[in-house]
Enzyme design. Sequence first.
Site, PDB file in Angstrom:
ATOM      1  N   ASP A 142       0.874  -1.319  -0.120  1.00  0.00           N
ATOM      2  CA  ASP A 142      -0.041   0.053  -0.108  1.00  0.00           C
ATOM      3  C   ASP A 142       0.679   1.317  -0.006  1.00  0.00           C
ATOM      4  O   ASP A 142       2.280   1.236  -0.413  1.00  0.00           O
ATOM      5  CB  ASP A 142      -0.976   0.009   1.125  1.00  0.00           C
ATOM      6  CG  ASP A 142      -2.357   0.513   0.793  1.00  0.00           C
ATOM      7  OD1 ASP A 142      -2.493   1.749   0.672  1.00  0.00           O
ATOM      8  OD2 ASP A 142      -3.261  -0.251   1.122  1.00  0.00           O
ATOM      9  N   HIS A 219      -3.774   5.943   2.808  1.00  0.00           N
ATOM     10  CA  HIS A 219      -4.583   4.878   2.447  1.00  0.00           C
ATOM     11  C   HIS A 219      -3.995   3.482   2.824  1.00  0.00           C
ATOM     12  O   HIS A 219      -4.762   2.703   3.618  1.00  0.00           O
ATOM     13  CB  HIS A 219      -4.472   4.789   0.726  1.00  0.00           C
ATOM     14  CG  HIS A 219      -5.308   3.660   0.273  1.00  0.00           C
ATOM     15  ND1 HIS A 219      -4.896   2.293   0.034  1.00  0.00           N
ATOM     16  CD2 HIS A 219      -6.353   3.704  -0.411  1.00  0.00           C
ATOM     17  CE1 HIS A 219      -5.981   1.665  -0.650  1.00  0.00           C
ATOM     18  NE2 HIS A 219      -6.746   2.469  -1.046  1.00  0.00           N
ATOM     19  N   SER A 561     -11.297  -0.846  -2.200  1.00  0.00           N
ATOM     20  CA  SER A 561     -10.075  -0.793  -1.344  1.00  0.00           C
ATOM     21  C   SER A 561     -10.386  -0.785   0.098  1.00  0.00           C
ATOM     22  O   SER A 561      -9.807  -1.644   0.709  1.00  0.00           O
ATOM     23  CB  SER A 561      -9.395   0.581  -1.816  1.00  0.00           C
ATOM     24  OG  SER A 561      -8.481   0.551  -2.777  1.00  0.00           O
TER      25      SER A 561
END
Length: 779
Positions: A142, A219, A561
């Site tokens: 990520d 994220h 996601s």
Amino acid sequence: MMGLKLYFALVFLCSLLFGPVIAEDGKVHIVYMGSLSHNNREDLVTSHLEVLSSVLESPRHAKQSLVRSYTYAFNGFAAVLSKEQATTLVGKPGVLSVFPDTVLNLHTTHSWDYLEKDLSMPGFSYRKPKSSGTDIILGFLDTGIWPEAASFSDKGMGPVPSRWKGACVKGENFNVSNCNRKIIGARYYSGGEDDDLKKNSKPKSIWPESRTARDYQGHGTYTAATAAGSFVDNANYNGLANGTARGGSASSSTRIAMYRVCGLDYGCPGVQILAAFDDAVKDGVDIVSISIGVRSSNQADFVKDAIAIGAFHATQKGILVVSSAGNEGPDSQTVVNAAPWIFTVGATSIDREFLSNVVLGNGKIIKGKGITMSNLSHSAVHPLVYAGSIPDKSSYPVAASNCLLDSLDASKAKGNVVVCIANDTAASRYIMKLAVQDAGGIGMVVVEDIQIFEAFDYGTFPATAVSKTSATEIFSYIKSNRNPVATITLTEVVTNYIPAPVIASFSSRGPGGLTQNILKPDISAPGVNIIAAWNPPNQSDEDTVVSEMTPSTFNMMSGTSVAVPHVTGAAAFVKSINPTWSSSAIRSALMTTAIVRNNMGKLLTNESDIPGTPFDFGAGVVNPIGALQPGLVYETSIDDYFHFLCNYGLDSENIKIIAANESYKCPSGVNADLISNMNYPSIAISKLGIKNGSTTISRSVTNFVPEQAPTYKVTIDAPPGLNVKVSPEILHFSKTSKKLSFNVVFTPTNVATKGYAFGTLVWSDGKHNVRSPFAVNMV
């Protein structure tokens, strides 16, 4: 061999004096060479240089060209090559594929309570989880991690598992001390260069980016916290939805290893994704979570896809790989990361909504969705106008109706609540908000169906979104009144919302683009309006935080996601209690126990209240508790995946390279239709002739209640036009027969029509219900 190594070393020293000579049109390419025949890294790097030097001018140029060697999970390397050099390499012995590095993109609290309690699943008390004593290590590919987030506290955790072989790599604004007993590993891949090569040559980064595992996007922090974050009380999003945040596997035995493969400016290069897979295998992770993918139109073959390659070899090592289906729904055939060895996840909503309603002057209340700290009067006294009726002189009504920038007549918008219609993909809700604000509007109503389930944060600007059906009342009121007025209410958080879950409109749909004989996505999970840990204020990309209010250390996101870490956390939870289960057993358990009905007892629907199909939600919504006792399991072996590749079209010579097995030979009579026979928890048939067509599919199931000898009976839910027969209809297990096989015969009837038909078969012993969906395309 040692002499050749010395020669390469001497040539490299000369190259430092005379400088690199690399083709002007050179680009980073990935050279895939299958499984490892041995694990001697030094020898493998030397062999990669030998292969490179065969197409470059000299070993010196080979050394300069080499970017990274992959030597732990699989055999391969990345190098700067011209198109001609890459083409020449394809024909070299042991080279399976050569392809340009592709930049991939991110597929971007209450949700766990909802999964474990509100869907009528008997749950455990998670305030004080019972530890099985088994450490589960989750690897996240990520954007990095923000280690100071409260979700990553290691309070009460035991020592780092002795089997962990990873590292906490020091970087810019990131020290080894930033790791703890929760975050046990953190790596970054700046530019893709191999660590061993960097020690000597210190090559210039291919992608300029700070060298650190620290997350400046949010994220990676978000996904890691969603899957495995510790308990954090009083978590909320700007004061809304206050509660206790936690990951799905919040156990004190769940560890996090972060592999930063994405950057602010350059996306997620395949060369770095493969490097992270390589390291994750070496480090000893149990599950890999990767919320990254390409657009469906850019899907590459399985041997030219970085995620598919990395995931295959991770699976070989017993690692479960969970990845996102993509955010290109509701269009069909948009699912990505659809290789059968990848656990592919779609997205659904939960039963929590953020409502900001429109109140009309006639007293009618139109239900709206969005986040706004509106300062409008509670009474409907503000002028209301349709954007399409007030275009700027230099614009067109269609542009104005979409509230594109500079499309509205400011003299007519000023002081009004403006109604915009979201028909133009160029007009995001953020752009619409700016357009109305710039024109002097005091509020906005967005009419849309596709994104309405995603609660957009309008900050202090009064705004909300309503469905096109609901908007008919607004337009009728505007037309019938000379001076229409309205107001927008403050956001109210509503739980126990019905119906829920709902299939997210953005979630990519099946069938798969590369093969329709595997049903994808596999499963769905919460992926709409989910709150989890984020970077502190002013530490994220400036475009990330839209809210005008002071951002909290928690954020709310939607996307596949977001769904992926829910499945990752569920898988970790199952494995922590059943540490000997294989990755395919865990996938099967989660799929066959998934939920297919909403909180109204009806089949899962999309945002338009139309019943969904397995191409929308896979086997259903993940059920972590139910998966602990699946009853029967469909175990898929590595040999099954080799057979899949044979049937897909790879020849025995290629499979030998992938398997690192010189004696491997594809079965006779291979063809794409036989892919349907792979021992998978779902069934897909890409074509079944309506006239005189019949197909037999075989499956095997393993009894996962070893102390019992149960009897299972099958129940079939077949659609009109399709006859489905299972043989045998009863499976008798004994203490010696743990694995039994059965056949499923699909035959069109005289009322069959063209197109896909869906149904299910369920094996039940009275306690366990082992459910498998099927999709059959009648042609």
